[in-house]
Design an enzyme around this catalytic site. Structure first.
Site, mmCIF file in Angstrom:
data_model
loop_
_atom_site.group_PDB
_atom_site.id
_atom_site.type_symbol
_atom_site.label_atom_id
_atom_site.label_comp_id
_atom_site.label_asym_id
_atom_site.label_seq_id
_atom_site.Cartn_x
_atom_site.Cartn_y
_atom_site.Cartn_z
ATOM 1 N N SER A 197 36.518 37.329 47.993
ATOM 2 C CA SER A 197 36.864 37.949 46.711
ATOM 3 C C SER A 197 37.429 36.900 45.746
ATOM 4 C CB SER A 197 37.853 39.098 46.931
ATOM 5 O OG SER A 197 38.077 39.807 45.740
ATOM 6 N N THR A 198 38.669 37.054 45.307
ATOM 7 C CA THR A 198 39.261 36.147 44.323
ATOM 8 C C THR A 198 39.207 34.699 44.813
ATOM 9 O OG1 THR A 198 40.796 37.910 43.738
ATOM 10 C CG2 THR A 198 41.293 35.714 42.903
ATOM 11 N N HIS A 228 33.128 40.167 45.873
ATOM 12 C CA HIS A 228 33.528 41.176 44.889
ATOM 13 C C HIS A 228 33.165 40.678 43.488
ATOM 14 C CE1 HIS A 228 36.818 42.617 47.916
ATOM 15 N NE2 HIS A 228 35.622 43.104 48.210
ATOM 16 N N MET A 259 42.297 38.877 47.357
ATOM 17 C CA MET A 259 43.480 39.732 47.347
ATOM 18 C C MET A 259 43.186 41.036 48.088
ATOM 19 S SD MET A 259 45.820 40.816 44.087
ATOM 20 C CE MET A 259 46.426 39.140 43.968
ATOM 21 N N ASP A 282 40.357 44.128 52.078
ATOM 22 C CA ASP A 282 38.968 44.479 52.340
ATOM 23 C C ASP A 282 38.370 43.534 53.373
ATOM 24 O OD1 ASP A 282 36.488 45.780 52.073
ATOM 25 O OD2 ASP A 282 35.802 44.305 50.602
#
Length: 387
Positions: free
Chosen positions: A205-206, A232, A325, A328
């Site tokens: 993700s991030t 994401h 973050m 998930d």
């Protein structure tokens, strides 16, 4: 820790004001200054010394792309978050920004909601805190090294601040909240021994766009296993994101489509806004695209992908959870481990946000922790040794 100083670069007075209010309303963030285009921003950098820059793309005199090119030419390493109304229509331009060194991007609301940043405020704040804090720490570490090298030799006392844990290959800061293996939750039992490696699944993700660029550029062109990825990302961007990765990766990289073959030599990226699953068929493995509700707060969800891989491949997969973050992917990576598959987590020191890999590690679902710089070589080694 001092506030993260943000330089806002946007030609709209309204947008500069709205972004400023979001920053002023967030503890730990502070507006360093504002600029109406890239040229003014460059002039302000030395004086205001921001920790991060929020950059519009469409501006007079020097637009966002031109600013990034100049930033690269001048070897400026201050992280940049792209925030632009054209990003949704111009996904390719946004990917060009990432190729030029931008850290990440957030899309401005469009149409009648164009002045309402509340819909993206939380993501913008997340990015500012993550990338800005990492830059602060990097700058402090650099200053510390310079201070040590400038100190008289007779006054220098070596104090080890870093320790390595052989079990995980992680680098652990003595002052961090990172848990050593002995502190982590007791590992769940594996119902079977790891088997032949047939597929690699990644959840990220991030910090992911640039992390994947670094990893994919170094993958073995003869890697025997296919790779499936959940990054994401909003709808409309993953097609161009896959294309940008395809330019630098020795393997084929494409946005996953319903019925795509999951085969060696290919990396499939989950579509923005849709889950990615895999299914073993008599003649091969195929990808499925799903509009099922978000899971763990996301669609696509790494939990959905890992659960699908666990169901279809049991102990014949490699699951990798990287910077991001939240949590998930953590639960289903742990399930993948329980099925007997091999699992890797990105280490704290190299993650932009040590959230997803931390939760997976604390649940006992991570066999080995690996730095970003070593991730490609570890994937290549696993691919060769367990094929």
């Amino acid at each position: 820790m001092e506030d993260i100083k943000v330089l806002i670069v946007d030609d709209s007075t309204l947008m500069r004001s709205l972004i400023g209010k979001i920053i002023d309303g967030t503890p730990g963030l502070a507006v360093a200054d504002k600029a109406m285009n890239g040229r003014f921003a460059l002039q302000k950098l030395e004086r205001v010394q921001p920790d991060i820059i929020v950059l519009d793309l469409e501006m007079p005199e020097m637009n966002g792309i031109e600013f990034l090119r100049e930033r690269k030419r001048l070897n400026i390493d201050i992280p940049v978050i792209i925030l632009s109304s054209i990003a949704k229509e111009g996904a390719r331009i946004t990917m060009d920004c990432l190729e030029l060194g931008a850290s990440d991007f957030v899309t401005k609301p469009s149409g009648s909601e164009s002045a309402n940043l509340a819909t993206v405020a939380s993501q913008l704040v997340e990015f500012l805190q993550a990338y800005g804090r990492q830059y602060q720490l990097k700058r402090q570490a650099t200053a510390g090294i310079k201070a040590v090298s400038a100190a008289p030799a007779q006054h220098y006392i070596h104090t080890p601040h870093l320790q390595t844990t052989p079990q995980t290959h992680a680098v652990v800061s003595s002052g961090s909240a990172f848990m050593t293996p002995s502190q982590a939750a007791e590992k769940p039992m594996q119902v079977r021994q790891p088997g032949k490696l047939e597929i690699i699944a990644i959840g990220i993700s991030t910090g992911g766009p640039n992390a994947l660029r670094e990893v994919f550029a170094e993958l073995d062109p003869k890697l025997p296993q296919p790779i499936v990825v959940v990054q994401h990302m909003p709808p409309g961007f993953t097609y161009e994101f896959a294309n940008s990765l395809n330019k630098i990766c020795p393997l084929e990289v494409k946005e996953a489509q319903e019925g795509d073959l999951v085969k060696p030599g290919r990396i499939l990226i989950a579509q923005g806004g849709k889950h990615l699953l895999v299914e073993k068929k008599p003649l091969g493995v195929i990808a499925h695209i799903s509009d099922a509700p978000p899971q763990s707060g996301h669609r696509p969800s790494a939990d959905v992908l890992f659960a699908s891989v666990a169901e279809q491949f049991q102990n014949r997969a490699l699951g990798i959870i990287m910077t991001g973050m939240g949590k998930d992917g953590a639960a289903s990576l742990t399930r993948l481990y329980q099925e007997g598959s091999r699992t890797i987590g990105q280490d704290e020191a190299s993650a932009i946000v040590y959230g997803m890999p931390r939760v997976a590690y604390e649940m006992g679902g991570v066999m080995e922790q690996v730095s970003l710089s070593n991730m490609a070589s570890v994937i290549n080694r696993y691919g060769r040794e367990f094929a």
